[in-house]
Design an enzyme around this catalytic site. Structure first.
Site, PDB file in Angstrom:
ATOM      1  N   SER A   1     -34.995  46.427 -22.703  1.00  0.00           N
ATOM      2  CA  SER A   1     -34.426  45.146 -22.253  1.00  0.00           C
ATOM      3  C   SER A   1     -34.092  44.207 -23.401  1.00  0.00           C
ATOM      4  CB  SER A   1     -35.389  44.453 -21.280  1.00  0.00           C
ATOM      5  OG  SER A   1     -35.782  45.323 -20.260  1.00  0.00           O
TER       6      SER A   1
ATOM      7  N   SER B   1     -31.175  43.208 -24.580  1.00  0.00           N
ATOM      8  CA  SER B   1     -30.110  42.231 -24.337  1.00  0.00           C
ATOM      9  C   SER B   1     -30.605  41.068 -23.489  1.00  0.00           C
ATOM     10  CB  SER B   1     -28.910  42.909 -23.666  1.00  0.00           C
ATOM     11  OG  SER B   1     -29.291  43.524 -22.447  1.00  0.00           O
TER      12      SER B   1
ATOM     13  N   ASP C   1     -36.834  43.164 -15.224  1.00  0.00           N
ATOM     14  CA  ASP C   1     -37.011  42.907 -16.654  1.00  0.00           C
ATOM     15  C   ASP C   1     -37.010  41.414 -16.943  1.00  0.00           C
ATOM     16  OD1 ASP C   1     -36.996  45.612 -16.949  1.00  0.00           O
ATOM     17  OD2 ASP C   1     -34.997  45.746 -17.833  1.00  0.00           O
TER      18      ASP C   1
END
Length: 272
Positions: A38, A40, A85
């Site tokens: 995760s 980004s 996330d």
């Protein structure tokens, strides 16, 4: 950035006044690229935290809303993802998430319950030095879900039930049950997505861990694996050796406590 636009629109629509002033926003990250960790959304989450602090509105933007803001910004960029996330990044630590339709319809978000990180047994992170694109795993399942595919819907419901049972297993420190649930989670994902979508490298990471008797599942959509060695240090050593032989990196998983501040906790809705 997309998050700036989403943040501004949210504040405007909710009568949250923003002070005047300019800022420069830049970032750096040590999250391995395309490793299913995760990376980004972590950058987007960090940017949102900067905006909350710069404008001093942390107490006005409810914690449980923030994952949706992050997801909205990513959607603007064409990134297909879910809330899990983003919830983990906003709350930090260990979080139980309930995305039941009733809650989503009533509140517009899930019920997110922070848990004591000391309930977790030692876990290990496995990832590849040359990772694949973690975004590919979403390619067909989302459409099949939206189309009402009964197998996908029933499998997703079982995945959700695993989270609820897993919460109880952690509270009771029933790690034998946790072992089974972790493996079942991956098995369900494999049936839903298929080997071609998951990718040979991702599957191999799980199989290497299982080859030494560890439980293993993806950390998220693929690209990295979390493993549990119920037999202790000797089994961990076997896991490390097997990963090294296969060209994978394995590290102890460090779960940090919740990152929420006191003013964040005040903003959590009483109805959630």
């Amino acid at each position: 950035m997309a998050i700036c636009n989403v943040f501004y629109n949210y504040c405007s629509n909710n009568n949250i006044e923003l002070k005047e002033g300019n800022f420069i926003l830049s970032y750096d990250t040590n999250i391995p690229r395309q490793a299913g960790l995760s990376g980004s959304s972590a950058i987007v989450c960090a940017a949102l935290n900067c905006l909350l602090d710069f404008y001093k509105v942390r107490h006005l933007v409810k914690v449980e809303i923030r994952p949706s803001l992050i997801l909205s910004a990513e959607n603007e960029l064409g990134i297909v993802a879910g809330l899990q996330d983003r919830v983990a990044q906003v709350y930090g630590g260990l979080v139980h998430m309930d995305f039941s339709k009733e809650n989503m319809d009533r509140l517009g978000h899930g019920i997110y319950t922070p848990m004591d990180i000391n309930l977790l047994p030692p876990l290990y992170l496995i990832y590849a030095e040359n990772p694949s694109d973690s975004g590919k795993v979403h390619s067909t399942v989302r459409k099949r879900w939206l189309d009402g595919d009964e197998f996908i819907i029933s499998s997703m419901e079982e995945v959700a039930s695993i989270a609820h049972v897993g919460r109880e297993a952690l509270i009771e420190k029933n790690y034998a049950e946790l072992f089974k649930l972790m493996n079942r989670n991956f098995d369900l994902r494999r049936k839903m997505f298929g080997d071609d979508v998951l990718g040979a490298l991702n599957i191999k990471m799980v199989e290497v861990a299982r080859g030494v008797g560890a439980a293993a599942k993806f950390t998220g959509s693929g690209g990295a694996v979390v493993a549990f060695c119920p037999e202790g240090p000797e089994q961990v050593k076997l896991l490390q050796e097997a990963c090294h032989e296969s060209g994978f990196i394995v590290q102890p998983l460090l779960v940090v406590p919740s990152v929420l501040k006191e003013e964040d906790l005040i903003s959590i809705s009483s109805d959630s």
